[in-house]
Design a protein around this motif. Sequence first.
Motif, PDB file in Angstrom:
ATOM      1  N   ARG A   1     -31.112  58.593  90.860  1.00 20.84           N
ATOM      2  CA  ARG A   1     -32.041  57.711  91.576  1.00 20.84           C
ATOM      3  C   ARG A   1     -33.268  58.507  91.998  1.00 20.84           C
ATOM      4  N   PHE A   2     -34.433  57.965  91.662  1.00 21.13           N
ATOM      5  CA  PHE A   2     -35.681  58.567  92.102  1.00 21.13           C
ATOM      6  C   PHE A   2     -36.027  58.016  93.483  1.00 21.13           C
ATOM      7  N   GLY A   3     -36.460  58.898  94.359  1.00 19.04           N
ATOM      8  CA  GLY A   3     -36.759  58.500  95.727  1.00 19.04           C
ATOM      9  C   GLY A   3     -38.248  58.546  96.022  1.00 19.04           C
ATOM     10  N   ALA A   4     -38.639  59.417  96.939  1.00 18.19           N
ATOM     11  CA  ALA A   4     -40.039  59.512  97.336  1.00 18.19           C
ATOM     12  C   ALA A   4     -40.899  59.950  96.158  1.00 18.19           C
ATOM     13  N   PRO A   5     -42.074  59.337  95.967  1.00 15.50           N
ATOM     14  CA  PRO A   5     -42.966  59.799  94.899  1.00 15.50           C
ATOM     15  C   PRO A   5     -43.365  61.253  95.121  1.00 15.50           C
ATOM     16  N   VAL A   6     -43.645  61.957  94.020  1.00 17.69           N
ATOM     17  CA  VAL A   6     -44.061  63.359  94.091  1.00 17.69           C
ATOM     18  C   VAL A   6     -45.540  63.431  93.734  1.00 17.69           C
ATOM     19  N   TYR A   7     -46.274  64.218  94.536  1.00 20.07           N
ATOM     20  CA  TYR A   7     -47.708  64.381  94.336  1.00 20.07           C
ATOM     21  C   TYR A   7     -48.037  65.860  94.152  1.00 20.07           C
ATOM     22  N   ALA A   8     -49.150  66.126  93.488  1.00 23.08           N
ATOM     23  CA  ALA A   8     -49.631  67.504  93.406  1.00 23.08           C
ATOM     24  C   ALA A   8     -49.781  68.045  94.828  1.00 23.08           C
ATOM     25  N   GLY A   9     -49.281  69.249  95.054  1.00 29.97           N
ATOM     26  CA  GLY A   9     -49.264  69.848  96.390  1.00 29.97           C
ATOM     27  C   GLY A   9     -47.905  69.795  97.052  1.00 29.97           C
ATOM     28  N   ASP A  10     -47.021  68.911  96.567  1.00 32.04           N
ATOM     29  CA  ASP A  10     -45.667  68.853  97.119  1.00 32.04           C
ATOM     30  C   ASP A  10     -44.865  70.070  96.670  1.00 32.04           C
ATOM     31  N   THR A  11     -43.946  70.513  97.526  1.00 34.04           N
ATOM     32  CA  THR A  11     -43.060  71.625  97.205  1.00 34.04           C
ATOM     33  C   THR A  11     -41.636  71.101  97.079  1.00 34.04           C
ATOM     34  N   LEU A  12     -41.025  71.367  95.931  1.00 32.84           N
ATOM     35  CA  LEU A  12     -39.702  70.836  95.638  1.00 32.84           C
ATOM     36  C   LEU A  12     -38.657  71.945  95.654  1.00 32.84           C
ATOM     37  N   ARG A  13     -37.483  71.617  96.151  1.00 35.85           N
ATOM     38  CA  ARG A  13     -36.347  72.530  96.102  1.00 35.85           C
ATOM     39  C   ARG A  13     -35.113  71.711  95.745  1.00 35.85           C
TER      40      ARG A  13
END
Length: 351
Positions: free
Chosen positions: A93-105
Motif C-alpha cells: 500500500r502506498f501512503g503519503a506522496p513523496v516529493y523531491a526533498g523528502d528523506t526516506l528510510r
Amino acid sequence: MTKTNPGNFFEDFFLGQEIVHATPRTVTEGDVSLYTALYGFRHMPHSAEPYAMGLGFEAMPLDDMLAFHMVFGKTVPDVSLNAVANLGYAVGRFGAPVYAGDTLRTTSTVIGLKENSNGKTGVVYVNSIGINQKDEVVLDYVRWVMVKKKDLNAPTPDTIIPDLPKAVDVDDLVIAEGLDFSSYDVELAGSPHLWEDYQIGEKIDHIDGMTIEEAEHQMATRLYQNTAKVHFDQFAAKDNRFGKRLIYGGHIISLARALSFNGLGNAFKVAAINAGAHANPTFAGNTIFAWSEVLDKQEIKGRSDMGALRLRLVATKDHPADDFPYKDDEGKYHPDVVLDLDYWVLMPRRG
C-alpha cells in the motif's frame, strides 16, 4: 576480523527478526530527472508541478514506482545481497506522496521462512515499511526472495509461510488528504479515457517496445542503491546458469509502467500492489513489450472525482504483446513473460 558486510544468508534469518536498513536517502530533483530519462514517464502530475498542485499535491510528486525503488533499494544489503532471485510481492500500500526533498528510510520484519528441498537455498518473506522524515508511511509491502545458504549443514528452520490476501481491499487504499481530481485536464494529460471508460475484462495492448541497454539498467539500479550482486558482477555471473547479469525486476516494472501510458495515460496514481511475479529472467538486449487487463473497477466511498481500477500488467521480452498463451494449462508462464503485476490505481472520473 573483517569489517566488510558479506550480507545475510538464509540461515542468518529468523522469524520476527527486525532489520533497520541503512542509509536514509534524500530524494532530489536530479533523481526524478534521471528516472524520467531512463524510462520516459509522461504522466502529467509527475511532469508538471502547477497541475499537480491543482490536484491537491504539495508539489510535483515522485512517480510511485520511483518511491517504491528507493524504499526497496534500502533493503537489499540486508535481505537480498545473496539472493538467487526476487520472487514476488503482495499487499503493498502506498501512503503519503513523496516529493523531491523528502528523506526516506526503511525497516523490515521477517514474517516467513521456507528452506528449499535442495538444501542450498531458502525463501525469506519480509514486510518492509518506508517512512519519510515526518514519520509518515509512504509504502508498506511484503516481498519474498530466494536466498543462498552459506553453511549447507545449518539447521533447517520451521517452515512458516504467511497467509497473504490476494488483493488489497478498496476501502484500505490510502488517499492523501487534500487530493481532488475534479479539475483534471484530459487534454493536457494526453488521454481522454477516464475511469468510466474502462470495463472489467478489457485488454489493452500498449504497442510500443523498449530495448534494455546494459548501461541503463546498471545506472538505474545504482540510482536506487540496490547492491545485489546479480545485477552488477559479471565475474560472479559467469558461474550462474545464465552466464550473465540479471536485470533488476523493478527495472522491468518501471519500463512496463512507462509503456502502459499508451492506453492508460490517466492511470498515474498507484495506490496498491496486490501481487507480483518476476516470471522469467531478463537480460540486456531484450526488448520489453507490455499489455494490461482490467481485473476490477470500484467506486470509492464518498468520492465522485476518482475511482479505483485494478489492473494486471504483463511484460514480455522479445515478444510483442499480441494474443498468445502467457500461461499454459498448468499455470506455468510462457518463457517470454517476464512480469505479471496486479495493482490498483486511482483514476480521475467525470464526476
